[in-house]
Design a protein around this motif. Structure first.
Motif, PDB file in Angstrom:
ATOM      1  N   ALA A  68       0.846  -1.193   0.000  1.00 20.45           N
ATOM      2  CA  ALA A  68       0.000   0.000   0.000  1.00 20.45           C
ATOM      3  C   ALA A  68       0.883   1.246   0.000  1.00 20.45           C
ATOM      4  O   ALA A  68       1.481   1.584   1.026  1.00 20.45           O
ATOM      5  CB  ALA A  68      -0.920   0.002   1.214  1.00 20.45           C
ATOM      6  N   PRO A  69       1.016   1.935  -1.144  1.00 26.60           N
ATOM      7  CA  PRO A  69       1.834   3.157  -1.153  1.00 26.60           C
ATOM      8  C   PRO A  69       1.192   4.252  -0.316  1.00 26.60           C
ATOM      9  O   PRO A  69      -0.022   4.460  -0.378  1.00 26.60           O
ATOM     10  CB  PRO A  69       1.876   3.528  -2.641  1.00 26.60           C
ATOM     11  N   ARG A  78      15.380  16.355 -13.713  1.00 29.31           N
ATOM     12  CA  ARG A  78      16.550  16.738 -12.929  1.00 29.31           C
ATOM     13  C   ARG A  78      16.473  16.225 -11.486  1.00 29.31           C
ATOM     14  O   ARG A  78      17.382  16.450 -10.695  1.00 29.31           O
ATOM     15  CB  ARG A  78      16.696  18.263 -12.912  1.00 29.31           C
ATOM     16  N   GLY A  79      15.347  15.594 -11.150  1.00 30.47           N
ATOM     17  CA  GLY A  79      15.173  15.075  -9.796  1.00 30.47           C
ATOM     18  C   GLY A  79      14.589  16.069  -8.822  1.00 30.47           C
ATOM     19  O   GLY A  79      14.584  15.825  -7.616  1.00 30.47           O
ATOM     20  N   GLN A  80      14.060  17.205  -9.315  1.00 30.63           N
ATOM     21  CA  GLN A  80      13.443  18.198  -8.441  1.00 30.63           C
ATOM     22  C   GLN A  80      11.974  17.835  -8.206  1.00 30.63           C
ATOM     23  O   GLN A  80      11.238  17.524  -9.138  1.00 30.63           O
ATOM     24  CB  GLN A  80      13.532  19.593  -9.053  1.00 30.63           C
ATOM     25  N   ARG A  81      11.549  17.924  -6.965  1.00 27.43           N
ATOM     26  CA  ARG A  81      10.176  17.544  -6.626  1.00 27.43           C
ATOM     27  C   ARG A  81       9.188  18.610  -7.070  1.00 27.43           C
ATOM     28  O   ARG A  81       9.382  19.801  -6.819  1.00 27.43           O
ATOM     29  CB  ARG A  81      10.045  17.305  -5.115  1.00 27.43           C
ATOM     30  N   ILE A  82       8.114  18.162  -7.727  1.00 27.59           N
ATOM     31  CA  ILE A  82       7.060  19.043  -8.197  1.00 27.59           C
ATOM     32  C   ILE A  82       5.856  19.004  -7.262  1.00 27.59           C
ATOM     33  O   ILE A  82       5.304  20.036  -6.888  1.00 27.59           O
ATOM     34  CB  ILE A  82       6.610  18.629  -9.618  1.00 27.59           C
ATOM     35  N   TRP A  83       5.475  17.820  -6.863  1.00 23.15           N
ATOM     36  CA  TRP A  83       4.225  17.666  -6.114  1.00 23.15           C
ATOM     37  C   TRP A  83       4.236  16.329  -5.391  1.00 23.15           C
ATOM     38  O   TRP A  83       4.679  15.322  -5.925  1.00 23.15           O
ATOM     39  CB  TRP A  83       3.039  17.715  -7.081  1.00 23.15           C
ATOM     40  N   THR A  84       3.766  16.318  -4.150  1.00 20.65           N
ATOM     41  CA  THR A  84       3.608  15.095  -3.378  1.00 20.65           C
ATOM     42  C   THR A  84       2.222  15.094  -2.765  1.00 20.65           C
ATOM     43  O   THR A  84       1.757  16.117  -2.249  1.00 20.65           O
ATOM     44  CB  THR A  84       4.661  14.978  -2.266  1.00 20.65           C
ATOM     45  N   GLU A  85       1.564  13.959  -2.812  1.00 19.59           N
ATOM     46  CA  GLU A  85       0.245  13.846  -2.192  1.00 19.59           C
ATOM     47  C   GLU A  85       0.129  12.501  -1.494  1.00 19.59           C
ATOM     48  O   GLU A  85       0.749  11.515  -1.908  1.00 19.59           O
ATOM     49  CB  GLU A  85      -0.870  13.967  -3.230  1.00 19.59           C
ATOM     50  N   PRO A  86      -0.651  12.436  -0.423  1.00 20.61           N
ATOM     51  CA  PRO A  86      -0.878  11.150   0.244  1.00 20.61           C
ATOM     52  C   PRO A  86      -1.768  10.266  -0.623  1.00 20.61           C
ATOM     53  O   PRO A  86      -2.530  10.749  -1.466  1.00 20.61           O
ATOM     54  CB  PRO A  86      -1.577  11.543   1.553  1.00 20.61           C
ATOM     55  N   ARG A  87      -1.674   8.984  -0.411  1.00 21.26           N
ATOM     56  CA  ARG A  87      -2.495   8.036  -1.162  1.00 21.26           C
ATOM     57  C   ARG A  87      -3.216   7.096  -0.200  1.00 21.26           C
ATOM     58  O   ARG A  87      -2.790   6.872   0.934  1.00 21.26           O
ATOM     59  CB  ARG A  87      -1.629   7.210  -2.120  1.00 21.26           C
ATOM     60  N   GLY A  88      -4.279   6.519  -0.677  1.00 23.36           N
ATOM     61  CA  GLY A  88      -5.006   5.517   0.094  1.00 23.36           C
ATOM     62  C   GLY A  88      -5.587   6.053   1.383  1.00 23.36           C
ATOM     63  O   GLY A  88      -6.138   7.157   1.433  1.00 23.36           O
ATOM     64  N   ILE A  89      -5.463   5.283   2.444  1.00 21.93           N
ATOM     65  CA  ILE A  89      -6.043   5.645   3.738  1.00 21.93           C
ATOM     66  C   ILE A  89      -5.532   7.009   4.205  1.00 21.93           C
ATOM     67  O   ILE A  89      -6.284   7.826   4.736  1.00 21.93           O
ATOM     68  CB  ILE A  89      -5.730   4.565   4.795  1.00 21.93           C
ATOM     69  N   GLY A  90      -4.265   7.289   3.980  1.00 22.80           N
ATOM     70  CA  GLY A  90      -3.679   8.558   4.406  1.00 22.80           C
ATOM     71  C   GLY A  90      -4.236   9.761   3.677  1.00 22.80           C
ATOM     72  O   GLY A  90      -4.074  10.904   4.130  1.00 22.80           O
ATOM     73  N   ALA A  91      -4.916   9.530   2.548  1.00 21.75           N
ATOM     74  CA  ALA A  91      -5.520  10.624   1.788  1.00 21.75           C
ATOM     75  C   ALA A  91      -6.995  10.804   2.132  1.00 21.75           C
ATOM     76  O   ALA A  91      -7.686  11.576   1.468  1.00 21.75           O
ATOM     77  CB  ALA A  91      -5.369  10.362   0.299  1.00 21.75           C
ATOM     78  N   GLY A  92      -7.463  10.109   3.154  1.00 19.24           N
ATOM     79  CA  GLY A  92      -8.852  10.262   3.573  1.00 19.24           C
ATOM     80  C   GLY A  92      -9.810   9.251   2.983  1.00 19.24           C
ATOM     81  O   GLY A  92     -11.029   9.374   3.151  1.00 19.24           O
ATOM     82  N   TYR A  93      -9.282   8.232   2.303  1.00 12.18           N
ATOM     83  CA  TYR A  93     -10.155   7.197   1.757  1.00 12.18           C
ATOM     84  C   TYR A  93     -10.519   6.181   2.831  1.00 12.18           C
ATOM     85  O   TYR A  93      -9.776   5.979   3.802  1.00 12.18           O
ATOM     86  CB  TYR A  93      -9.460   6.464   0.606  1.00 12.18           C
ATOM     87  N   LYS A 191      17.407  -1.936  -3.295  1.00 11.57           N
ATOM     88  CA  LYS A 191      17.155  -1.176  -2.077  1.00 11.57           C
ATOM     89  C   LYS A 191      16.047  -0.159  -2.345  1.00 11.57           C
ATOM     90  O   LYS A 191      16.038   0.491  -3.393  1.00 11.57           O
ATOM     91  CB  LYS A 191      18.424  -0.447  -1.630  1.00 11.57           C
ATOM     92  N   PRO A 192      15.113   0.014  -1.437  1.00  8.17           N
ATOM     93  CA  PRO A 192      14.030   0.966  -1.673  1.00  8.17           C
ATOM     94  C   PRO A 192      14.510   2.405  -1.571  1.00  8.17           C
ATOM     95  O   PRO A 192      15.591   2.678  -1.042  1.00  8.17           O
ATOM     96  CB  PRO A 192      13.032   0.648  -0.552  1.00  8.17           C
ATOM     97  N   PHE A 193      13.713   3.320  -2.108  1.00  3.35           N
ATOM     98  CA  PHE A 193      14.039   4.735  -2.052  1.00  3.35           C
ATOM     99  C   PHE A 193      13.016   5.458  -1.173  1.00  3.35           C
ATOM    100  O   PHE A 193      11.951   4.943  -0.848  1.00  3.35           O
ATOM    101  CB  PHE A 193      14.076   5.345  -3.455  1.00  3.35           C
ATOM    102  N   LEU A 194      13.375   6.683  -0.775  1.00  4.69           N
ATOM    103  CA  LEU A 194      12.512   7.540   0.034  1.00  4.69           C
ATOM    104  C   LEU A 194      11.971   6.763   1.235  1.00  4.69           C
ATOM    105  O   LEU A 194      12.752   6.227   2.004  1.00  4.69           O
ATOM    106  CB  LEU A 194      11.408   8.148  -0.826  1.00  4.69           C
ATOM    107  N   ASP A 195      10.634   6.671   1.397  1.00  5.25           N
ATOM    108  CA  ASP A 195      10.091   6.030   2.601  1.00  5.25           C
ATOM    109  C   ASP A 195       9.802   4.540   2.404  1.00  5.25           C
ATOM    110  O   ASP A 195       9.123   3.935   3.212  1.00  5.25           O
ATOM    111  CB  ASP A 195       8.828   6.753   3.064  1.00  5.25           C
ATOM    112  N   ARG A 196      10.278   3.953   1.313  1.00  2.00           N
ATOM    113  CA  ARG A 196      10.164   2.519   1.002  1.00  2.00           C
ATOM    114  C   ARG A 196       8.793   2.120   0.472  1.00  2.00           C
ATOM    115  O   ARG A 196       8.581   0.948   0.158  1.00  2.00           O
ATOM    116  CB  ARG A 196      10.522   1.636   2.213  1.00  2.00           C
ATOM    117  N   SER A 197       7.834   3.077   0.373  1.00  2.00           N
ATOM    118  CA  SER A 197       6.546   2.724  -0.215  1.00  2.00           C
ATOM    119  C   SER A 197       6.042   3.784  -1.190  1.00  2.00           C
ATOM    120  O   SER A 197       4.992   3.608  -1.791  1.00  2.00           O
ATOM    121  CB  SER A 197       5.495   2.494   0.879  1.00  2.00           C
ATOM    122  N   THR A 198       6.802   4.882  -1.337  1.00  2.00           N
ATOM    123  CA  THR A 198       6.373   5.949  -2.223  1.00  2.00           C
ATOM    124  C   THR A 198       6.369   5.514  -3.685  1.00  2.00           C
ATOM    125  O   THR A 198       7.274   4.817  -4.133  1.00  2.00           O
ATOM    126  CB  THR A 198       7.281   7.183  -2.062  1.00  2.00           C
TER     127      THR A 198
END
Length: 416
Positions: A68-69, A78-93, A191-198
């Motif tokens: 579950a991401p 270039r690897g610059q972050r544009i936008w991040t949003e929660p998914r699944g339960i963390g997004a209010g589903y 090896k996973p990146f960031l928080d291992r589920s993003t």
């Protein structure tokens, strides 16, 4: 009521389970291949699909084979972050999002069909013709043992982007339409990146990389990572889902995509196998249902993978179709109601995906700041980013409040 489903993929198997849950028991699935092997790479099941799987009593077993991401992030090339949003339960589903291997999902659905419906999947049965005889549809099928004819009261074409039933119902329609993009898909234990589920998407309209884990970390800390590398005007447009290609040329295409949080060429180089696909879809048609025959899933609305909606929408198709067959006395009227509810929404979603879907924010960032930026808000205002994400969820039917408020498609009637 005798129901024939053409295609033993995710859409066809989910439709069989939905029809069975709605009280239908004379269901047969005709699959053209001699064996269902559970092939493919990773896919995402979004919360609107998990709602349906939950109501079918399947969510727990699907969640056990996936991840579950918690977040989805867009980046530039270039690897610059544009936008991040929660998914699944963390997004209010009320339901999660699950990233899963397509083949494992198909085999899990196949197992559920056999447990609940019995031996209803007929392998090595290829549709070659269909004719109506009053209130009966007569299917002409070719098998290893020769031609057979089967009678059905309802015929459901869940036979994919190369659907034979679609060609019968729409003989003048063109086949798959190439976007000009080629995809290279694979999995790698890394090896996973960031928080291992993003789930991440990086790039723009010309070149892009998508990656997300489809397994939890093993004892060494590695995950099975699903990835998609894309480039415009590369490869060949022919639709072949099993074309294996060497890794090295694709590694070189992405040689400079090494950032402090992910090593793109390293992931591609570590893949078990690299499969080349054209990004294709099908033009919308003005009807899915013709009397007692209808289309479902990719056969009805194959679309670009922008927004990760293909499998999810196929699952929903089956639920809506089962609901209308169970609540309408006349199957012809039921198929027409299903067509009226699903087809216009899927045509709009297909066109939206051709425009980039929610992933268009990556192209906007490139067009407005090709050399990079200090603050994304100076390039794309926050409200514009929010609207890009929210408008797609509304169009696809999974904006959180919209999804929670919708009536259930669950219905149980007497055996048919």
């Amino acid at each position: 009521m005798r129901i024939a489903i053409l295609g033993g993929g995710i859409g066809g198997l989910a439709a069989a389970l939905s029809l069975h849950a709605a009280g239908f028991h004379d269901i047969t699935v005709y699959e053209r291949t001699p064996q269902i092997r559970g092939l493919g790479v990773g896919i995402n099941l979004l919360p609107h699909a998990l709602r349906e799987l939950t109501e079918l009593g399947l969510a727990d077993r699907i969640e056990r084979i996936g991840v579950a991401p918690r977040t989805l992030s867009y980046y530039t090339r270039r690897g610059q972050r544009i936008w991040t949003e929660p998914r699944g339960i963390g997004a209010g589903y009320d339901w999660p999002q699950v990233s899963v291997h397509r083949g494992r999902l198909q085999l899990e659905l196949l197992a559920a069909v056999r447990e609940r419906l019995g031996d209803v999947v007929r392998l090595d049965h290829q549709l070659v013709g269909l004719r109506s005889a009053g209130d009966v549809e007569k299917l002409q099928l070719v098998t290893a043992g020769g031609p057979v004819e089967v009678d059905a009261d309802v015929v459901i074409g869940a036979d994919g982007i190369h659907s034979t039933l679609r060609r019968i119902l729409h003989p003048g329609q063109p086949g798959p339409q190439w976007s000009g993009l080629t995809l290279w898909r694979g999995t790698a234990r890394v090896k996973p990146f960031l928080d291992r589920s993003t789930m991440i998407m990086a790039g723009d309209g010309e070149k892009r990389f998508v990656a997300y884990p489809i397994s939890p970390p093993d004892e060494s800390g590695r995950v099975v990572l699903n990835f998609i590398a894309e480039q415009r005007a590369a490869g060949q447009p022919g639709v072949d889902w099993n074309r294996s290609v060497p890794r090295e040329p694709i590694v070189e295409l992405f040689r400079d995509w090494t950032f402090d949080w992910i090593d793109v060429p390293g992931i591609i180089a570590a893949s078990d196998e690299l499969l080349e696909y054209p990004m294709v879809d099908l033009d919308p048609v003005d009807r899915w249902s013709f009397g007692r025959a209808t289309l479902l899933g990719d056969a009805a609305h194959a679309m670009y993978p922008n927004g990760s909606n293909g499998a999810s929408q196929a699952i929903i198709d089956g639920r809506v179709l089962a609901f209308h067959l169970a609540t309408e006395a006349d199957p012809v009227a039921a198929l027409a109601r299903y067509d009226e509810e699903r087809r216009p929404a899927m045509a709009a979603l297909l066109h939206g995906n051709r425009g980039g879907g929610p992933e268009r924010v990556m192209q906007l960032a490139y067009e407005r700041a090709p050399e990079g930026f200090d603050r994304i808000e100076d390039v794309i205002p926050h409200d514009e980013l929010v609207e890009a994400a929210t408008s797609f969820k509304r169009a696809a039917g999974f904006e959180p409040s919209q999804l929670s408020a919708r009536e259930s498609y669950s219905v149980r009637v007497g055996a048919r």
